[in-house]
Design a protein around this motif. Structure first.
Motif, PDB file in Angstrom:
ATOM      1  N   LEU A 204       0.855  -1.186   0.000  1.00  0.00           N
ATOM      2  CA  LEU A 204       0.000   0.000   0.000  1.00  0.00           C
ATOM      3  C   LEU A 204       0.890   1.235   0.000  1.00  0.00           C
ATOM      4  N   VAL A 205       0.841   1.994  -1.088  1.00  0.00           N
ATOM      5  CA  VAL A 205       1.632   3.221  -1.209  1.00  0.00           C
ATOM      6  C   VAL A 205       0.746   4.403  -0.820  1.00  0.00           C
ATOM      7  N   LEU A 206       1.129   5.109   0.243  1.00  0.00           N
ATOM      8  CA  LEU A 206       0.357   6.256   0.728  1.00  0.00           C
ATOM      9  C   LEU A 206       1.000   7.535   0.211  1.00  0.00           C
ATOM     10  N   MET A 207       0.313   8.203  -0.705  1.00  0.00           N
ATOM     11  CA  MET A 207       0.755   9.520  -1.153  1.00  0.00           C
ATOM     12  C   MET A 207       0.026  10.542  -0.290  1.00  0.00           C
ATOM     13  N   VAL A 208       0.488  10.654   0.954  1.00  0.00           N
ATOM     14  CA  VAL A 208      -0.144  11.456   1.997  1.00  0.00           C
ATOM     15  C   VAL A 208       0.956  12.170   2.766  1.00  0.00           C
ATOM     16  N   SER A 209       0.666  13.342   3.288  1.00  0.00           N
ATOM     17  CA  SER A 209       1.655  14.094   4.039  1.00  0.00           C
ATOM     18  C   SER A 209       1.225  14.223   5.500  1.00  0.00           C
ATOM     19  N   THR A 210       2.039  14.906   6.287  1.00  0.00           N
ATOM     20  CA  THR A 210       1.784  15.068   7.708  1.00  0.00           C
ATOM     21  C   THR A 210       1.050  16.374   7.987  1.00  0.00           C
ATOM     22  N   ALA A 228       2.120   9.884   8.222  1.00  0.00           N
ATOM     23  CA  ALA A 228       1.137   9.702   7.154  1.00  0.00           C
ATOM     24  C   ALA A 228       0.214   8.510   7.408  1.00  0.00           C
ATOM     25  N   GLU A 229       0.685   7.500   8.100  1.00  0.00           N
ATOM     26  CA  GLU A 229      -0.127   6.308   8.308  1.00  0.00           C
ATOM     27  C   GLU A 229      -1.293   6.555   9.247  1.00  0.00           C
ATOM     28  N   GLU A 230      -1.271   7.675   9.982  1.00  0.00           N
ATOM     29  CA  GLU A 230      -2.374   8.018  10.876  1.00  0.00           C
ATOM     30  C   GLU A 230      -3.358   8.988  10.229  1.00  0.00           C
ATOM     31  N   TRP A 231      -3.283   9.169   8.928  1.00  0.00           N
ATOM     32  CA  TRP A 231      -4.195  10.067   8.199  1.00  0.00           C
ATOM     33  C   TRP A 231      -5.628   9.566   8.317  1.00  0.00           C
ATOM     34  N   ARG A 232      -6.518  10.404   8.855  1.00  0.00           N
ATOM     35  CA  ARG A 232      -7.925  10.060   9.070  1.00  0.00           C
ATOM     36  C   ARG A 232      -8.794  10.984   8.197  1.00  0.00           C
ATOM     37  N   PRO A 233      -8.941  10.679   6.914  1.00  0.00           N
ATOM     38  CA  PRO A 233      -9.614  11.607   5.995  1.00  0.00           C
ATOM     39  C   PRO A 233     -11.096  11.789   6.276  1.00  0.00           C
ATOM     40  N   PHE A 234     -11.726  10.823   6.971  1.00  0.00           N
ATOM     41  CA  PHE A 234     -13.170  10.900   7.189  1.00  0.00           C
ATOM     42  C   PHE A 234     -13.531  11.441   8.571  1.00  0.00           C
ATOM     43  N   TRP A 235     -12.533  11.994   9.276  1.00  0.00           N
ATOM     44  CA  TRP A 235     -12.783  12.598  10.572  1.00  0.00           C
ATOM     45  C   TRP A 235     -13.676  13.823  10.395  1.00  0.00           C
ATOM     46  N   PRO A 236     -14.627  14.117  11.320  1.00  0.00           N
ATOM     47  CA  PRO A 236     -14.915  13.445  12.595  1.00  0.00           C
ATOM     48  C   PRO A 236     -15.954  12.329  12.500  1.00  0.00           C
ATOM     49  N   HIS A 237     -16.427  12.020  11.285  1.00  0.00           N
ATOM     50  CA  HIS A 237     -17.439  10.975  11.135  1.00  0.00           C
ATOM     51  C   HIS A 237     -16.853   9.584  11.370  1.00  0.00           C
ATOM     52  N   SER A 238     -15.538   9.445  11.145  1.00  0.00           N
ATOM     53  CA  SER A 238     -14.851   8.188  11.413  1.00  0.00           C
ATOM     54  C   SER A 238     -13.431   8.498  11.843  1.00  0.00           C
ATOM     55  N   ASP A 239     -12.981   7.887  12.918  1.00  0.00           N
ATOM     56  CA  ASP A 239     -11.631   8.110  13.430  1.00  0.00           C
ATOM     57  C   ASP A 239     -10.659   7.065  12.920  1.00  0.00           C
ATOM     58  N   GLU A 240     -11.093   6.234  11.971  1.00  0.00           N
ATOM     59  CA  GLU A 240     -10.256   5.154  11.466  1.00  0.00           C
ATOM     60  C   GLU A 240      -9.283   5.684  10.420  1.00  0.00           C
ATOM     61  N   LEU A 258       0.451  -7.353   4.130  1.00  0.00           N
ATOM     62  CA  LEU A 258       0.287  -5.987   3.646  1.00  0.00           C
ATOM     63  C   LEU A 258       1.444  -5.142   4.145  1.00  0.00           C
ATOM     64  N   SER A 259       2.158  -4.501   3.225  1.00  0.00           N
ATOM     65  CA  SER A 259       3.233  -3.581   3.565  1.00  0.00           C
ATOM     66  C   SER A 259       2.795  -2.164   3.220  1.00  0.00           C
ATOM     67  N   VAL A 260       3.240  -1.195   4.007  1.00  0.00           N
ATOM     68  CA  VAL A 260       2.856   0.195   3.808  1.00  0.00           C
ATOM     69  C   VAL A 260       4.093   1.017   3.507  1.00  0.00           C
ATOM     70  N   VAL A 261       4.040   1.802   2.433  1.00  0.00           N
ATOM     71  CA  VAL A 261       5.115   2.709   2.033  1.00  0.00           C
ATOM     72  C   VAL A 261       4.521   4.102   1.911  1.00  0.00           C
ATOM     73  N   THR A 262       5.118   5.082   2.546  1.00  0.00           N
ATOM     74  CA  THR A 262       4.628   6.454   2.492  1.00  0.00           C
ATOM     75  C   THR A 262       5.523   7.275   1.569  1.00  0.00           C
ATOM     76  N   VAL A 263       4.879   8.128   0.761  1.00  0.00           N
ATOM     77  CA  VAL A 263       5.587   8.970  -0.196  1.00  0.00           C
ATOM     78  C   VAL A 263       5.027  10.377  -0.091  1.00  0.00           C
ATOM     79  N   ALA A 264       5.847  11.337   0.305  1.00  0.00           N
ATOM     80  CA  ALA A 264       5.404  12.728   0.411  1.00  0.00           C
ATOM     81  C   ALA A 264       6.618  13.621   0.584  1.00  0.00           C
ATOM     82  N   GLY A 265       6.425  14.915   0.300  1.00  0.00           N
ATOM     83  CA  GLY A 265       7.476  15.897   0.526  1.00  0.00           C
ATOM     84  C   GLY A 265       8.722  15.626  -0.294  1.00  0.00           C
ATOM     85  N   THR A 266       9.864  15.741   0.321  1.00  0.00           N
ATOM     86  CA  THR A 266      11.135  15.566  -0.377  1.00  0.00           C
ATOM     87  C   THR A 266      11.676  14.147  -0.272  1.00  0.00           C
ATOM     88  N   ASP A 267      10.897  13.242   0.328  1.00  0.00           N
ATOM     89  CA  ASP A 267      11.356  11.864   0.508  1.00  0.00           C
ATOM     90  C   ASP A 267      11.293  11.122  -0.828  1.00  0.00           C
TER      91      ASP A 267
END
Length: 426
Positions: A204-210, A228-240, A258-267
């Motif tokens: 799972l590639v997360l194109m998400v920032s902090t 980035a792995e704690e990104w909760r886009p549906f807050w406050p309706h869902s805290d997941e 399942l492996s998680v890779v985060t991609v954002a910013g200058t990384d």
């Protein structure tokens, strides 16, 4: 402030979330609603290493069960936090009561000596209680008062422990900690990071920032976190977190790892190592469309397209209930259109709710399974004649008729030799 560790393999994420949020609400009542008083719940996606929050949190809430004591990640998190407590005691000479444990499920639970010797187990649920741990107490309507009292005591213990910080631990140091309990099969524990034969692996590639990075891109940043792995886009309706929703949907579709890779910013290091990580795995890309406002986004997208990695699907998360995202939807979609998913050779999905995200992940997993089945089909043997379908036979017959008409060949018999086929001259 605190971190809740539990066995994610027990498939009781809902009750665990409720207990975590009940304790969190009680802490807010005691200390006030502030970011520094916020707790973290272990992600639903299993990992072979402890969560980053365990390296810096001030207190640890452990939900003991038989599954917890045989889970490698849980054993590592418990042991890493215990090592931090021991280091503080060595530096100051004072022992801290920062590890709070409750009996979550008592079925087949045998507490090891390493846990019992800490004296941190909060097992005094109440006189006369014979239920299966806190999970059973939570579901008992008649025990609501006892449950609330337990939540209050847990919150008080965590609050008291958080007054004095523990020494933080680096990620490198955490790899040297020996688990105090866990799987009996040491070889399987050592090889836990290696895929087994026939294992279905998804990256799972997360194109998400902090949160800090997103403050310059949009006004509302409450759904973002320190990682980035704690990104909760549906807050406050869902805290997941979105990563947890995708992880649960993938595992429900039969994914083993399942492996998680985060991609954002200058990384850029994550993208460089992606082809090696995903050599025998399918890749699912989860995109926060607000990241298209960052100049680095097209660069990352181009690197992903040129990495040679097989991308199974791209899911854009555009929360339907987020007013700011809804108002900017047209602009964000247009920005994504300039970096289309077809450049990755992948199908594109858009999710506006947690349910839609789960369904999109399930759809991508179904496509992956279908592609694998097609590749696994046995090719026809060269010495065997191909099987001709009815449509192919009719097309061949028509071509033969057209050839006879051009050559002015004599008409064939009225009845053809092929059953259920009749051709005549008029």
């Amino acid at each position: 402030m605190f971190y809740t560790s539990y066995a994610s393999s027990a498939d009781d994420r809902g009750p665990v979330q409720r207990f975590h949020f009940d304790v969190q609400s009680e802490i807010y009542r005691l200390l006030g609603h502030h970011r520094r008083h916020e707790g973290r719940l272990q992600r639903a996606t299993p990992s072979n290493s402890p969560d980053q929050a365990v390296l810096t949190c001030r207190s640890l809430l452990v939900l003991y069960s038989a599954g917890y004591l045989t889970d490698r990640q849980c054993a590592l998190e418990w042991s890493v936090f215990r090592s931090r407590m021991e280091r503080r005691e060595w530096l100051t000479g004072e022992a801290r009561d920062a590890l709070v444990g409750v009996l979550w499920r008592t079925d087949a639970l045998v507490v090891p000596r390493a846990v019992a010797d800490t004296g941190q187990l909060l097992d005094d649920i109440g006189d006369g209680y014979q239920g299966p741990g806190v999970a059973g107490l939570q579901g008992d309507r008649a025990a609501r008062q006892r449950y609330n009292a337990l939540v209050h005591r847990v919150a008080e213990r965590l609050t008291r422990a958080a007054r004095v910080p523990l020494p933080a631990m680096s990620e490198a140091d955490s790899t040297t900690v020996t688990p105090c309990f866990g799987p009996e099969d040491k070889q399987s524990a050592v090889a836990a990071g290696q895929p087994s034969a026939g294992e279905r692996h998804v990256v799972l590639v997360l194109m998400v920032s902090t949160r800090d990075d997103m403050e310059r891109l949009r006004e509302s940043t409450a759904c973002y976190a320190e990682n980035a792995e704690e990104w909760r886009p549906f807050w406050p309706h869902s805290d997941e977190p979105a990563a947890d929703i995708a992880g649960w949907a993938a595992r429900a579709s039969g994914v083993d790892r399942l492996s998680v890779v985060t991609v954002a910013g200058t990384d850029t290091q994550s993208l460089r190592s992606l082809p090696e990580i995903a050599r025998s795995a399918a890749v699912l890309v989860l995109v926060d469309p607000w990241l298209t406002e960052d100049p680095s986004f097209p660069v990352h997208w181009e690197q992903l397209a040129r990495s040679g990695t097989r991308i199974a699907g791209v899911i854009t998360v555009l929360p339907r209930h987020d007013r700011e995202s809804r108002h900017a939807a047209g602009r964000l979609r247009e920005a994504l259109a300039r970096t289309p998913a077809r450049r990755l050779g992948a199908a594109h999905h858009e999710a506006g709710t947690p349910e839609a995200l789960s369904h999109a992940v399930a759809a991508v997993m179904a496509d992956i399974r279908t592609d694998a089945e097609e590749r696994a089909r046995t090719p026809d043997r060269a010495d065997e004649p191909p099987v001709e379908s009815t449509a192919e036979r009719l097309a061949r017959t028509q071509r033969e008729w057209a050839g006879r008409l051009r050559r002015r060949d004599p008409w064939p018999p009225l009845l053809a030799r092929t059953p259920r086929e009749s051709w005549g001259g008029g």
